[in-house]
Design an enzyme around this catalytic site. Sequence first.
Site: not given
Length: 491
Positions: A196, A270, A304, A401
């Site tokens: 997906k 992850e 990331c 983040e």
Amino acid sequence: MADQTPVSAASLGLDLAYAPAPEATDHVRIREHYGLLIGGKWVEPASGKGFKTVNPATEVVLAEVAEAGEEDVDLAVKAARAAYDKVWSKTSGAQRAKYLFRIARILQERAREFAVLETIDGGKPIKESRDVDLPLAAAHFFYYAGWADKLDYAFPGRQPQPLGVAAQVIPWNFPLLMAAWKLAPALAAGNTVVLKPAETTPLTALLLGEVLEQAELPPGVVNILTGAGATGAALVAHPDVDKVAFTGSTEVGKAIQRTLAGSGKRLTLELGGKAANIVFDDAPIDQAVEGIVNGIYFNQGHVCCAGSRLLVQESIAEPLIAKLKRRMATLRVGDPLDKNTDVGAINSRQQLARIEELVASGEAEGAELYQPPCDLPARGFWFRPTVFTGVAQSYRIAQEEIFGPVLSVLTFRTPAEAVEKANNTPYGLSAGVWTDKGSRILDLANRLRAGVIWANTFNRFDPTSPFGGYKESGFGREGGLHGLTAYVDLS
Ligand code: NAD
């Protein structure tokens, strides 16, 4: 001695301003409407629903894409199960390798088409999709193709067996590359897949579906379901999935972990990061500045493992930040299809709002903001390269983040303080160390709690090298031999 006074281009009557250098788009065909790839066929969704994907640099709608519902998820998992039972689990490693080599070669052949489509759908500069995403995606397929018939050597005496059906959910920052990271090891190890892609960047995964057909991969070995969070949630919760691989936000990763608890499904996550890029006073400063810029402004900071916290030794903070600001002023922000562009469009309106909110919090908490002067296009989603100085560890911009082109600068005096500050985060995905001393690099690498540590460089990727996090950055590794482990059962 010769006169060293620099001669300006203008004084010689030269105009050295950049001229636009747009990449051609005429070889890319975007359909008005895309269905789902289930069991080797492109089908309309049983849900009857769809959504639009837009070019974030222009806000122009590119295509209408199917939104898979629960029934579609069920059909895709059934197709993957049938392909696993009847075909793929009986296909030899050498045969599986042939398909993977074929996919890798087709990706290379069609690299320009993919690069342009990636840039149009996601907003990243063409020079990055062309020189980073595409070569790395092909390299991943090549690398795992090499392992497919050597699993007994990869895991000697352990009788590696595939797991079955893998559900793979990926984010929007490296759409094709993340698909390659997920698909290549899963297929090499003999699993079938339901993939997906993210809702803002479905187009290269759908084009990859066409490549799988071109490579004559047996029907159902890879199924592609487009959709948003609800589609992903239905997929990972499906009872006939054996393994879930997720890349995305820590928040969603935690939700998936809760869903899977007690189910016996294998899981790798992850997730996010807040990497420290640590510069010591003996570092080669000019290279370090390049590494800092690459660390945080590459892919608009939608990375990331971005070096989003710069930790600089106090004695060199002033000259280093002055050089960094000068370098930032040369970054070209704008049309992602222009080959000169360094910083492209923010991936979505929603992501832009998230960046703006966090930047506002940085100013409110007392950090000092610098943005180089640059004109932004009138339409689309844009954010100037930004650096914050005077940042305390407690500020949100030092903790959370941002996933945008925003750097927070902190200082340290001793290596011990650098390590303490670097590790003061709930994340643990990556870190960078800049110093002339090899022994210091090795010492810090041992003490930094991060899955990947770069020394005198940043944001380097290679399919042979494992990538993954500690703490809230997730668990499991992708890439290298470690990446295969996630897709095999070992006795
Ligand atoms: P996100 O978690 O919202 O979405 C990622 C994917 O998960 C998308 O395909 C989305 O549709 C799907 N999804 C959303 N809700 C879901 C649910 N409840 N169940 C299952 N699937 C669901 O993240 P995002 O904002 O799209 O991506 C940015 C985040 O991804 C950042 O935090 C970034 O650090 C992280 N990321 C991590 C890595 C890594 O390798 N560690 C790589 C890229 C991005």
